[in-house]
Design an enzyme around this catalytic site. Sequence first.
Site, PDB file in Angstrom:
ATOM      1  N   ASN A 290       0.862  -1.149  -0.025  1.00 57.58           N
ATOM      2  CA  ASN A 290       0.169   0.104   0.077  1.00 57.58           C
ATOM      3  C   ASN A 290       0.920   1.313  -0.006  1.00 57.58           C
ATOM      4  OD1 ASN A 290      -1.865   1.960   0.649  1.00 57.58           O
ATOM      5  ND2 ASN A 290      -2.517   1.392   2.517  1.00 57.58           N
ATOM      6  N   TRP A 291       0.890   2.043  -1.061  1.00 55.83           N
ATOM      7  CA  TRP A 291       1.996   3.038  -1.088  1.00 55.83           C
ATOM      8  C   TRP A 291       1.293   4.193  -0.750  1.00 55.83           C
ATOM      9  CZ3 TRP A 291       4.229   2.971  -6.911  1.00 55.83           C
ATOM     10  CH2 TRP A 291       4.899   1.800  -7.025  1.00 55.83           C
ATOM     11  N   LYS A 292       0.183   4.331  -0.283  1.00 54.90           N
ATOM     12  CA  LYS A 292      -0.599   5.474   0.313  1.00 54.90           C
ATOM     13  C   LYS A 292      -0.266   6.510  -0.381  1.00 54.90           C
ATOM     14  CE  LYS A 292      -0.085   3.061   4.650  1.00 54.90           C
ATOM     15  NZ  LYS A 292       0.068   3.249   5.974  1.00 54.90           N
TER      16      LYS A 292
ATOM     17  N   HIS B 105      -9.206   0.787   5.034  1.00 52.78           N
ATOM     18  CA  HIS B 105      -8.027   1.093   5.648  1.00 52.78           C
ATOM     19  C   HIS B 105      -8.195   1.853   6.631  1.00 52.78           C
ATOM     20  CE1 HIS B 105      -4.055   2.159   6.392  1.00 52.78           C
ATOM     21  NE2 HIS B 105      -3.709   1.217   5.839  1.00 52.78           N
TER      22      HIS B 105
ATOM     23  N   GLU C 216      -6.749   4.365   7.854  1.00 54.46           N
ATOM     24  CA  GLU C 216      -6.448   5.744   7.795  1.00 54.46           C
ATOM     25  C   GLU C 216      -7.653   6.355   7.065  1.00 54.46           C
ATOM     26  OE1 GLU C 216      -2.740   5.392   5.691  1.00 54.46           O
ATOM     27  OE2 GLU C 216      -1.953   4.604   7.429  1.00 54.46           O
TER      28      GLU C 216
ATOM     29  N   GLU D  68      -5.387  -5.485  10.372  1.00 53.90           N
ATOM     30  CA  GLU D  68      -4.228  -4.663  10.575  1.00 53.90           C
ATOM     31  C   GLU D  68      -4.671  -3.901  12.023  1.00 53.90           C
ATOM     32  OE1 GLU D  68      -2.248  -3.231   6.791  1.00 53.90           O
ATOM     33  OE2 GLU D  68      -3.833  -1.996   6.986  1.00 53.90           O
TER      34      GLU D  68
ATOM     35  N   GLY E  32       2.455   1.719  10.889  1.00 52.99           N
ATOM     36  CA  GLY E  32       3.352   2.886  10.886  1.00 52.99           C
ATOM     37  C   GLY E  32       4.034   3.140  11.986  1.00 52.99           C
TER      38      GLY E  32
ATOM     39  N   SER F 162       3.594  -2.626  10.158  1.00 48.27           N
ATOM     40  CA  SER F 162       4.931  -2.802  10.494  1.00 48.27           C
ATOM     41  C   SER F 162       5.626  -4.014  10.108  1.00 48.27           C
ATOM     42  CB  SER F 162       5.384  -2.410  11.882  1.00 48.27           C
ATOM     43  OG  SER F 162       4.942  -0.948  12.229  1.00 48.27           O
TER      44      SER F 162
ATOM     45  N   GLY G  34       3.202  -1.499   4.271  1.00 55.90           N
ATOM     46  CA  GLY G  34       2.830   0.211   4.126  1.00 55.90           C
ATOM     47  C   GLY G  34       4.304   0.471   3.812  1.00 55.90           C
ATOM     48  N   GLY G  35       5.098   1.023   4.862  1.00 53.53           N
ATOM     49  CA  GLY G  35       6.489   1.702   4.633  1.00 53.53           C
ATOM     50  C   GLY G  35       7.399   0.902   4.023  1.00 53.53           C
TER      51      GLY G  35
END
Length: 255
Positions: free
Chosen positions: A9-11, A97, A99, A169, A175, A215, A236-237
Amino acid sequence: MRQKIVAGNWKMNNTLNETKELLKGLKKELKGVKLDNTRVIIAPTFVNLQHAVKKTAKSILEVSAQNLHEAKNGAFTGEISADMLLDIGVNVVILGHSERRAYFNETDEALAQKVNTAVAKGLDVIFCFGEQLEDRQNENHFSVVESQLKEALFGLQAEAFKNIILAYEPVWAIGTGQTATADQAQEMHEFIRGLLAKSYDAKLADSVSILYGGSVKPNNAEEIFSKPDVDGGLIGGASLKEKDFSAIVKINLIG
Ligand code: PGA
């Protein structure tokens, strides 16, 4: 059939140029990798989807959107429909998600509509859910997850689950560098599979891929993916770094 899946997920990251660079890097790192009942999915931002689809056509990478609007079309300024995604060759969408839930007020009810539209259109859905830190501290995490699944997803007919990928998640792990332990992930995934078995049947429960997200890095992926009910990860990251993401993909293929 249940598949092993790693999704990135590049957000809201990567300009077109950065997208080009990352795609080039990923294709190089993943060259020669063969998929065996496995999938590798990346989710760039809307404006770079078309480019990503074109550039990944001959690779193992599939391209996903990060959201969609439930309506067919119309006066919804700034929104993107399922047909628009399908039209440019995007067949997967991330929904729910944390967010989106936290910053854009997406409720279970709104998510149910998005999921219904996506599935009706034949898109695969990576459906995200998970508890807040406070829920876990109060030992409410199982009931929170149960309610998120029941409200947004369990209105679906059984056959729709061939389009559903679940992504547990825990919000406190996203994150933050603080991942759930492999045992915590396994415990929740087993619980989720149990809910699917109760609401549908054991065969369906066994066929749905359940990813863990929060993470996940190359140094913890192996332990998490080794658990029997963990079928891969939503990253993610680490999905923004070609070496890290490719390493996680390769761990999932072996594990
Ligand atoms: P993270 O994000 O890997 O950076 O924790 C996961 C996610 O938001 O899907």
